[in-house]
Design a protein around this motif. Structure first.
Motif, PDB file in Angstrom:
ATOM      1  N   TRP A 192      26.160  18.292  36.476  1.00 41.87           N
ATOM      2  CA  TRP A 192      25.316  18.163  35.370  1.00 41.87           C
ATOM      3  C   TRP A 192      24.278  19.507  35.182  1.00 41.87           C
ATOM      4  CZ3 TRP A 192      25.430  15.327  31.292  1.00 41.87           C
ATOM      5  CH2 TRP A 192      25.848  14.127  31.202  1.00 41.87           C
ATOM      6  N   LEU A 193      23.944  20.063  36.293  1.00 38.18           N
ATOM      7  CA  LEU A 193      23.188  21.475  36.155  1.00 38.18           C
ATOM      8  C   LEU A 193      24.190  22.440  35.961  1.00 38.18           C
ATOM      9  CD1 LEU A 193      20.942  22.987  36.917  1.00 38.18           C
ATOM     10  CD2 LEU A 193      21.756  23.433  39.289  1.00 38.18           C
ATOM     11  N   ALA A 194      25.560  22.369  36.165  1.00 39.35           N
ATOM     12  CA  ALA A 194      26.316  23.531  35.772  1.00 39.35           C
ATOM     13  C   ALA A 194      26.674  23.262  34.210  1.00 39.35           C
ATOM     14  CB  ALA A 194      27.662  23.466  36.793  1.00 39.35           C
ATOM     15  N   LEU A 195      26.805  22.091  33.662  1.00 34.60           N
ATOM     16  CA  LEU A 195      27.060  21.897  32.228  1.00 34.60           C
ATOM     17  C   LEU A 195      25.671  22.350  31.746  1.00 34.60           C
ATOM     18  CD1 LEU A 195      28.909  18.451  32.517  1.00 34.60           C
ATOM     19  CD2 LEU A 195      29.770  20.719  31.599  1.00 34.60           C
ATOM     20  N   THR A 196      24.796  21.950  32.132  1.00 33.65           N
ATOM     21  CA  THR A 196      23.466  22.419  31.245  1.00 33.65           C
ATOM     22  C   THR A 196      23.466  23.921  31.140  1.00 33.65           C
ATOM     23  OG1 THR A 196      22.347  20.416  32.144  1.00 33.65           O
ATOM     24  CG2 THR A 196      20.780  22.219  31.249  1.00 33.65           C
ATOM     25  N   LEU A 197      23.386  24.563  32.163  1.00 28.28           N
ATOM     26  CA  LEU A 197      23.702  26.253  32.432  1.00 28.28           C
ATOM     27  C   LEU A 197      24.561  26.732  31.454  1.00 28.28           C
ATOM     28  CD1 LEU A 197      22.839  26.930  36.085  1.00 28.28           C
ATOM     29  CD2 LEU A 197      21.335  26.817  34.283  1.00 28.28           C
ATOM     30  N   LEU A 198      25.819  26.091  31.307  1.00 25.46           N
ATOM     31  CA  LEU A 198      26.727  26.426  30.472  1.00 25.46           C
ATOM     32  C   LEU A 198      26.330  26.473  29.107  1.00 25.46           C
ATOM     33  CD1 LEU A 198      29.774  27.430  30.283  1.00 25.46           C
ATOM     34  CD2 LEU A 198      30.497  25.247  30.270  1.00 25.46           C
ATOM     35  N   VAL A 199      26.021  25.163  28.611  1.00 25.91           N
ATOM     36  CA  VAL A 199      25.302  25.100  27.269  1.00 25.91           C
ATOM     37  C   VAL A 199      24.481  26.027  26.843  1.00 25.91           C
ATOM     38  CG1 VAL A 199      24.108  23.483  25.718  1.00 25.91           C
ATOM     39  CG2 VAL A 199      25.968  22.692  27.211  1.00 25.91           C
ATOM     40  N   CYS A 200      23.441  26.196  27.892  1.00 22.70           N
ATOM     41  CA  CYS A 200      22.362  27.174  27.612  1.00 22.70           C
ATOM     42  C   CYS A 200      22.928  28.621  27.384  1.00 22.70           C
ATOM     43  CB  CYS A 200      21.150  27.203  28.774  1.00 22.70           C
ATOM     44  SG  CYS A 200      20.357  25.626  28.750  1.00 22.70           S
ATOM     45  N   THR A 201      23.725  28.944  28.407  1.00 23.28           N
ATOM     46  CA  THR A 201      24.280  30.259  28.083  1.00 23.28           C
ATOM     47  C   THR A 201      24.914  30.416  26.752  1.00 23.28           C
ATOM     48  OG1 THR A 201      24.554  30.426  30.567  1.00 23.28           O
ATOM     49  CG2 THR A 201      26.154  31.932  29.128  1.00 23.28           C
ATOM     50  N   LEU A 202      25.768  29.468  26.291  1.00 20.19           N
ATOM     51  CA  LEU A 202      26.341  29.608  25.079  1.00 20.19           C
ATOM     52  C   LEU A 202      25.379  29.615  23.834  1.00 20.19           C
ATOM     53  CD1 LEU A 202      29.159  29.165  23.562  1.00 20.19           C
ATOM     54  CD2 LEU A 202      28.735  26.761  23.489  1.00 20.19           C
ATOM     55  N   LEU A 203      24.494  28.810  24.028  1.00 23.26           N
ATOM     56  CA  LEU A 203      23.250  28.930  22.928  1.00 23.26           C
ATOM     57  C   LEU A 203      22.715  30.493  22.877  1.00 23.26           C
ATOM     58  CD1 LEU A 203      21.704  25.279  23.242  1.00 23.26           C
ATOM     59  CD2 LEU A 203      23.266  26.212  21.332  1.00 23.26           C
ATOM     60  N   PHE A 204      22.319  30.873  23.943  1.00 23.37           N
ATOM     61  CA  PHE A 204      21.850  32.238  24.091  1.00 23.37           C
ATOM     62  C   PHE A 204      22.690  33.200  23.506  1.00 23.37           C
ATOM     63  CE2 PHE A 204      21.017  36.004  26.218  1.00 23.37           C
ATOM     64  CZ  PHE A 204      19.867  36.436  25.907  1.00 23.37           C
ATOM     65  N   CYS A 205      23.851  33.182  23.887  1.00 21.60           N
ATOM     66  CA  CYS A 205      24.892  34.089  23.341  1.00 21.60           C
ATOM     67  C   CYS A 205      25.097  34.074  21.775  1.00 21.60           C
ATOM     68  CB  CYS A 205      26.295  33.953  24.204  1.00 21.60           C
ATOM     69  SG  CYS A 205      26.075  34.472  25.826  1.00 21.60           S
ATOM     70  N   THR A 206      25.284  32.834  21.453  1.00 23.68           N
ATOM     71  CA  THR A 206      25.219  32.595  19.882  1.00 23.68           C
ATOM     72  C   THR A 206      24.067  33.157  19.249  1.00 23.68           C
ATOM     73  OG1 THR A 206      26.524  30.388  20.305  1.00 23.68           O
ATOM     74  CG2 THR A 206      25.635  30.904  18.152  1.00 23.68           C
ATOM     75  N   GLY A 207      22.809  32.957  19.788  1.00 18.39           N
ATOM     76  CA  GLY A 207      21.448  33.451  19.254  1.00 18.39           C
ATOM     77  C   GLY A 207      21.561  35.006  19.250  1.00 18.39           C
ATOM     78  N   LEU A 208      21.905  35.607  20.356  1.00 24.11           N
ATOM     79  CA  LEU A 208      22.080  37.048  20.490  1.00 24.11           C
ATOM     80  C   LEU A 208      22.867  37.814  19.426  1.00 24.11           C
ATOM     81  CD1 LEU A 208      20.682  39.156  21.973  1.00 24.11           C
ATOM     82  CD2 LEU A 208      22.727  38.927  23.645  1.00 24.11           C
ATOM     83  N   ALA A 209      23.864  36.988  19.233  1.00 22.37           N
ATOM     84  CA  ALA A 209      25.259  37.411  18.343  1.00 22.37           C
ATOM     85  C   ALA A 209      24.686  37.470  17.026  1.00 22.37           C
ATOM     86  CB  ALA A 209      26.380  36.625  18.545  1.00 22.37           C
ATOM     87  N   SER A 210      23.935  36.305  16.439  1.00 19.76           N
ATOM     88  CA  SER A 210      23.324  36.179  15.318  1.00 19.76           C
ATOM     89  C   SER A 210      22.214  37.341  14.958  1.00 19.76           C
ATOM     90  CB  SER A 210      22.640  34.863  14.932  1.00 19.76           C
ATOM     91  OG  SER A 210      23.395  33.637  15.315  1.00 19.76           O
ATOM     92  N   ILE A 211      21.302  37.614  16.065  1.00 21.85           N
ATOM     93  CA  ILE A 211      20.547  38.706  15.838  1.00 21.85           C
ATOM     94  C   ILE A 211      21.138  40.023  15.626  1.00 21.85           C
ATOM     95  CG2 ILE A 211      18.673  39.852  17.276  1.00 21.85           C
ATOM     96  CD1 ILE A 211      17.886  37.173  18.131  1.00 21.85           C
ATOM     97  N   LEU A 212      22.084  40.218  16.390  1.00 19.40           N
ATOM     98  CA  LEU A 212      22.897  41.637  16.181  1.00 19.40           C
ATOM     99  C   LEU A 212      23.611  41.510  14.827  1.00 19.40           C
ATOM    100  CD1 LEU A 212      24.366  41.922  19.860  1.00 19.40           C
ATOM    101  CD2 LEU A 212      22.402  43.084  18.683  1.00 19.40           C
ATOM    102  N   ILE A 213      24.126  40.525  14.472  1.00 22.04           N
ATOM    103  CA  ILE A 213      24.677  40.573  12.948  1.00 22.04           C
ATOM    104  C   ILE A 213      23.775  40.577  11.866  1.00 22.04           C
ATOM    105  CG2 ILE A 213      25.838  39.033  11.415  1.00 22.04           C
ATOM    106  CD1 ILE A 213      27.454  37.919  13.747  1.00 22.04           C
ATOM    107  N   LEU A 214      22.524  39.993  12.168  1.00 19.67           N
ATOM    108  CA  LEU A 214      21.334  40.197  10.651  1.00 19.67           C
ATOM    109  C   LEU A 214      20.877  41.586  11.034  1.00 19.67           C
ATOM    110  CD1 LEU A 214      19.366  36.827  11.519  1.00 19.67           C
ATOM    111  CD2 LEU A 214      20.902  37.691   9.613  1.00 19.67           C
ATOM    112  N   GLN A 215      20.764  42.273  12.266  1.00 24.28           N
ATOM    113  CA  GLN A 215      20.375  43.626  12.375  1.00 24.28           C
ATOM    114  C   GLN A 215      21.113  44.738  11.567  1.00 24.28           C
ATOM    115  OE1 GLN A 215      19.355  44.377  16.181  1.00 24.28           O
ATOM    116  NE2 GLN A 215      17.339  43.599  16.234  1.00 24.28           N
ATOM    117  N   GLN A 216      22.521  44.355  11.868  1.00 22.05           N
ATOM    118  CA  GLN A 216      23.342  45.364  11.217  1.00 22.05           C
ATOM    119  C   GLN A 216      23.563  45.130   9.840  1.00 22.05           C
ATOM    120  OE1 GLN A 216      27.168  44.563  13.289  1.00 22.05           O
ATOM    121  NE2 GLN A 216      26.436  45.900  15.242  1.00 22.05           N
ATOM    122  N   SER A 217      23.256  44.168   9.169  1.00 21.98           N
ATOM    123  CA  SER A 217      23.240  44.006   7.768  1.00 21.98           C
ATOM    124  C   SER A 217      22.042  44.354   6.828  1.00 21.98           C
ATOM    125  CB  SER A 217      23.741  42.516   7.345  1.00 21.98           C
ATOM    126  OG  SER A 217      22.956  41.655   7.872  1.00 21.98           O
TER     127      SER A 217
END
Length: 138
Positions: free
Chosen positions: A113-138
């Motif tokens: 469960w801990l591994a799955l939770t960390l995986l989901v948190c990492t995925l959400l963090f990377c998605t948020g970071l990618a969104s911020i980078l895309i917004l900054q470039q546009s």
């Protein structure tokens, strides 16, 4: 100290084939498959058994596999079995596979469960970071 030595002796006196739940003519692949299946079932991190019971069973499973995968140790064990009848009742309480088959659907352990939770948190963090980078470039 005496109790610890007594436990170690009792593990050595077990029928390793009974511990791994395999026939006496089992080949290396069958032994490995049984070992991995039982490790998953009885490992202290993946079972609902009390920690002390799980640890004792896990040690017995590892000792039995170590004995049977080594050809010389297996020959000594087979000779011992021919001289002594194995215990009628398994002192560690391991069940025969036909009595309680292992379900492929088991509950997830705390570590899983801990591994799955960390995986989901990492995925959400990377998605948020990618969104911020895309917004900054546009």
């Amino acid at each position: 100290m005496d109790r610890l030595l007594e436990k170690r002796r009792s593990i050595r006196l077990l029928d390793c084939y009974q511990v791994l739940q395999v026939p006496r003519h089992a080949d290396r692949a069958t032994l490995r498959h049984a070992f991995l299946r039982l490790c998953k079932q009885h490992h202290p991190d993946t079972t609902t058994l009390p920690a002390a019971v799980a640890s004792e069973r896990f040690r017995a499973i590892k000792a039995a596999y170590a004995t049977l995968r080594d050809p010389a140790a297996r020959q000594r064990h087979d000779a011992w079995l021919r001289q002594h009848s194995p215990p009628a009742v398994d002192p560690l309480g391991l069940q025969a596979p036909e009595e309680h088959p292992v379900s492929p659907e088991r509950p997830l352990s705390g570590g899983e469960w801990l591994a799955l939770t960390l995986l989901v948190c990492t995925l959400l963090f990377c998605t948020g970071l990618a969104s911020i980078l895309i917004l900054q470039q546009s």
